[in-house]
Design a protein around this motif. Structure first.
Motif, PDB file in Angstrom:
ATOM      1  N   LYS A 216      12.502 -20.973 -11.354  1.00 18.51           N
ATOM      2  CA  LYS A 216      13.032 -20.261 -12.521  1.00 18.51           C
ATOM      3  C   LYS A 216      14.503 -19.913 -12.323  1.00 18.51           C
ATOM      4  N   ARG A 217      14.841 -19.483 -11.113  1.00 22.04           N
ATOM      5  CA  ARG A 217      16.220 -19.075 -10.846  1.00 22.04           C
ATOM      6  C   ARG A 217      17.183 -20.258 -10.863  1.00 22.04           C
ATOM      7  N   THR A 218      16.710 -21.421 -10.378  1.00 19.10           N
ATOM      8  CA  THR A 218      17.618 -22.574 -10.326  1.00 19.10           C
ATOM      9  C   THR A 218      17.686 -23.282 -11.678  1.00 19.10           C
ATOM     10  N   LYS A 219      16.656 -23.077 -12.505  1.00 22.41           N
ATOM     11  CA  LYS A 219      16.623 -23.726 -13.814  1.00 22.41           C
ATOM     12  C   LYS A 219      17.852 -23.326 -14.626  1.00 22.41           C
TER      13      LYS A 219
ATOM     14  N   MET B 248      25.314 -30.651  -7.872  1.00 16.98           N
ATOM     15  CA  MET B 248      24.305 -30.026  -7.026  1.00 16.98           C
ATOM     16  C   MET B 248      23.094 -30.920  -6.809  1.00 16.98           C
ATOM     17  N   VAL B 249      22.669 -31.649  -7.851  1.00 17.68           N
ATOM     18  CA  VAL B 249      21.410 -32.406  -7.766  1.00 17.68           C
ATOM     19  C   VAL B 249      21.457 -33.490  -6.681  1.00 17.68           C
ATOM     20  N   PRO B 250      22.467 -34.385  -6.693  1.00 20.98           N
ATOM     21  CA  PRO B 250      22.507 -35.364  -5.597  1.00 20.98           C
ATOM     22  C   PRO B 250      22.696 -34.716  -4.239  1.00 20.98           C
TER      23      PRO B 250
ATOM     24  N   ALA C   1      20.044 -23.313   3.051  1.00 15.67           N
ATOM     25  CA  ALA C   1      20.328 -22.090   2.305  1.00 15.67           C
ATOM     26  C   ALA C   1      21.831 -21.813   2.260  1.00 15.67           C
ATOM     27  N   LEU C   2      22.517 -22.106   3.369  1.00 16.80           N
ATOM     28  CA  LEU C   2      23.958 -21.854   3.430  1.00 16.80           C
ATOM     29  C   LEU C   2      24.713 -22.773   2.477  1.00 16.80           C
ATOM     30  N   LEU C   3      24.364 -24.052   2.478  1.00 16.85           N
ATOM     31  CA  LEU C   3      25.129 -25.017   1.686  1.00 16.85           C
ATOM     32  C   LEU C   3      24.702 -25.041   0.230  1.00 16.85           C
ATOM     33  N   LEU C   4      23.434 -24.717  -0.051  1.00 16.56           N
ATOM     34  CA  LEU C   4      22.948 -24.860  -1.422  1.00 16.56           C
ATOM     35  C   LEU C   4      22.710 -23.520  -2.111  1.00 16.56           C
ATOM     36  N   GLY C   5      22.485 -22.466  -1.338  1.00 16.49           N
ATOM     37  CA  GLY C   5      22.056 -21.193  -1.899  1.00 16.49           C
ATOM     38  C   GLY C   5      20.581 -20.996  -1.574  1.00 16.49           C
ATOM     39  N   VAL C   6      20.136 -19.723  -1.617  1.00 17.76           N
ATOM     40  CA  VAL C   6      18.768 -19.420  -1.172  1.00 17.76           C
ATOM     41  C   VAL C   6      17.716 -20.122  -2.030  1.00 17.76           C
ATOM     42  N   TRP C   7      17.837 -20.021  -3.374  1.00 18.17           N
ATOM     43  CA  TRP C   7      16.783 -20.557  -4.242  1.00 18.17           C
ATOM     44  C   TRP C   7      16.784 -22.081  -4.218  1.00 18.17           C
ATOM     45  N   GLU C   8      17.973 -22.677  -4.264  1.00 15.61           N
ATOM     46  CA  GLU C   8      18.056 -24.137  -4.201  1.00 15.61           C
ATOM     47  C   GLU C   8      17.580 -24.631  -2.830  1.00 15.61           C
TER      48      GLU C   8
ATOM     49  N   LEU D 152      15.113 -32.525 -13.666  1.00 18.82           N
ATOM     50  CA  LEU D 152      14.259 -31.797 -14.612  1.00 18.82           C
ATOM     51  C   LEU D 152      14.796 -30.384 -14.829  1.00 18.82           C
ATOM     52  N   LEU D 153      15.169 -29.722 -13.733  1.00 16.01           N
ATOM     53  CA  LEU D 153      15.669 -28.352 -13.841  1.00 16.01           C
ATOM     54  C   LEU D 153      16.955 -28.302 -14.652  1.00 16.01           C
TER      55      LEU D 153
END
Lengths: 112, 213
Positions: free
Chosen positions: B29-32, B39-41, B75-82, A92-93
């Motif tokens: 909002k930040r990841t949008k 990234m999604v899978p 947080a390390l592998l994906l980033g803080v917001w993700e 969705l994002l």
């Protein structure tokens, strides 16, 4: 190549679930221990809505007698639900992005 | 460290729900629009893995057990917001499906695990001189970060309990941080091991996080 990766991932997930159900410790966790020490653990309201509200309460698959199978199935179900939910949110994002790009290219240009 | 219902008072419940709702909406909002195709899978796999890891309780000391939190790793592998988004999904599903953590205390559990867990350790790794430098320094920064990512949420947990007036803050804080210092040490060791393995088989995954702000 891709299907091989997916089946490898699925296999790892299965092994993880079995490991969890066989070896996970039943001891109270850090916070439960502290609450017991403080003498406040009886404040816990076990089921604030109704017990039937939760599909898999206490990480157990209901109606399955073997504790190992019941926990392993709950773990597998949980992994699937989390994976599905996160991929759905992520998709969705990502969709929002293409929609925004199509309608407001200029804005994106200024921002970037 | 999922707080069940019955421990927090209305003021703390509202406060925690407010902070968590605000943070998660910012995270979405930040990841949008920023998520790459891969990234999604990866977020999905990360979430599923962390869910299973949190089910695994290891005995730690004095009849107590602990489990991996995974917030720092996410947080390390994906980033803080993700990472926050993934952890929030895990915590919400644990609460709604598995009766782990109360409905009223969901806000507090999100604040502790999905928010504080992801931000409390990552800054050490993000300090630029440590990044991409010698591996040993990077790994010890990761270990420290993982340790903090368990101890700081535990301290926050103590804060929430004493803010609700159910426990004296000093004893609660000492007891919570004490036992979670040990659990955090295990978190640090496992996190380092996982990073070493990832570095061996998929070093590109570590580079993704190094480039995201």
């Amino acid at each position: 190549m891709k299907s091989r990766r997916i089946s490898a991932g699925f296999l790892i997930a299965l092994v993880l679930c079995l490991l969890v159900s066989i070896f996970s410790s039943e001891l109270p966790d850090g916070m439960e221990m502290v609450m017991e020490k403080l003498g406040i653990s009886d404040r816990q309201q076990e089921t604030s809505p109704s017990p039937d509200f939760y599909p898999l309460p206490e990480y157990r698959f209901p109606r399955i007698k073997s504790p190992i199978a019941s926990t392993a199935l709950a773990a597998l179900a949980g992994m699937a639900v989390v994976f599905g939910a996160v991929v759905a949110i992520g998709t969705l994002l990502r969709k929002y992005k293409s929609a925004e790009k199509g309608s407001s290219d200029n804005q994106m240009g200024i921002k970037g | 460290m999922h707080i069940p219902d019955g421990f927090l008072d209305p003021k703390t419940i509202l406060l925690c729900y407010g902070i968590s709702a605000g943070w998660i909406s910012v995270a979405l909002k930040r990841t949008k629009g920023r998520l790459g195709e891969k990234m999604v899978p990866m977020m999905g796999v990360m979430g599923a893995f962390i869910f299973a890891a949190q089910m695994f309780n290891f005995p730690i000391a004095g009849g107590t057990s602990g489990h991996l939190l995974g917030s720092f790793l996410a947080a390390l592998l994906l980033g803080v917001w993700e990472g926050s988004t993934v952890m929030a999904a895990v915590v919400i599903i644990q609460c709604l499906v598995f009766q782990d953590g109360g409905l009223l205390s969901l806000g507090a559990n999100l604040l502790n695990i999905a928010i504080l867990g992801t931000i409390s350790g990552l800054w050490i790794v993000k300090l630029s001189p440590l990044r991409n430098q010698r591996k040993r320094i990077f790994l010890s920064a990761c270990g420290t970060g993982a340790w903090l990512s368990v101890v700081i949420p535990a301290a926050a947990c103590a804060g929430e309990l004493s803010l609700s007036g159910v426990a004296p803050w000093k004893t609660t804080l000492i007891a919570m941080t004490g036992i979670h210092a040990l659990i955090g040490a295990v978190e640090a060791i496992i996190t380092i091991l996982i990073i070493v393995i990832i570095d061996k088989i998929r070093p590109d995954l570590l580079r993704i996080s190094a480039t995201t702000p």
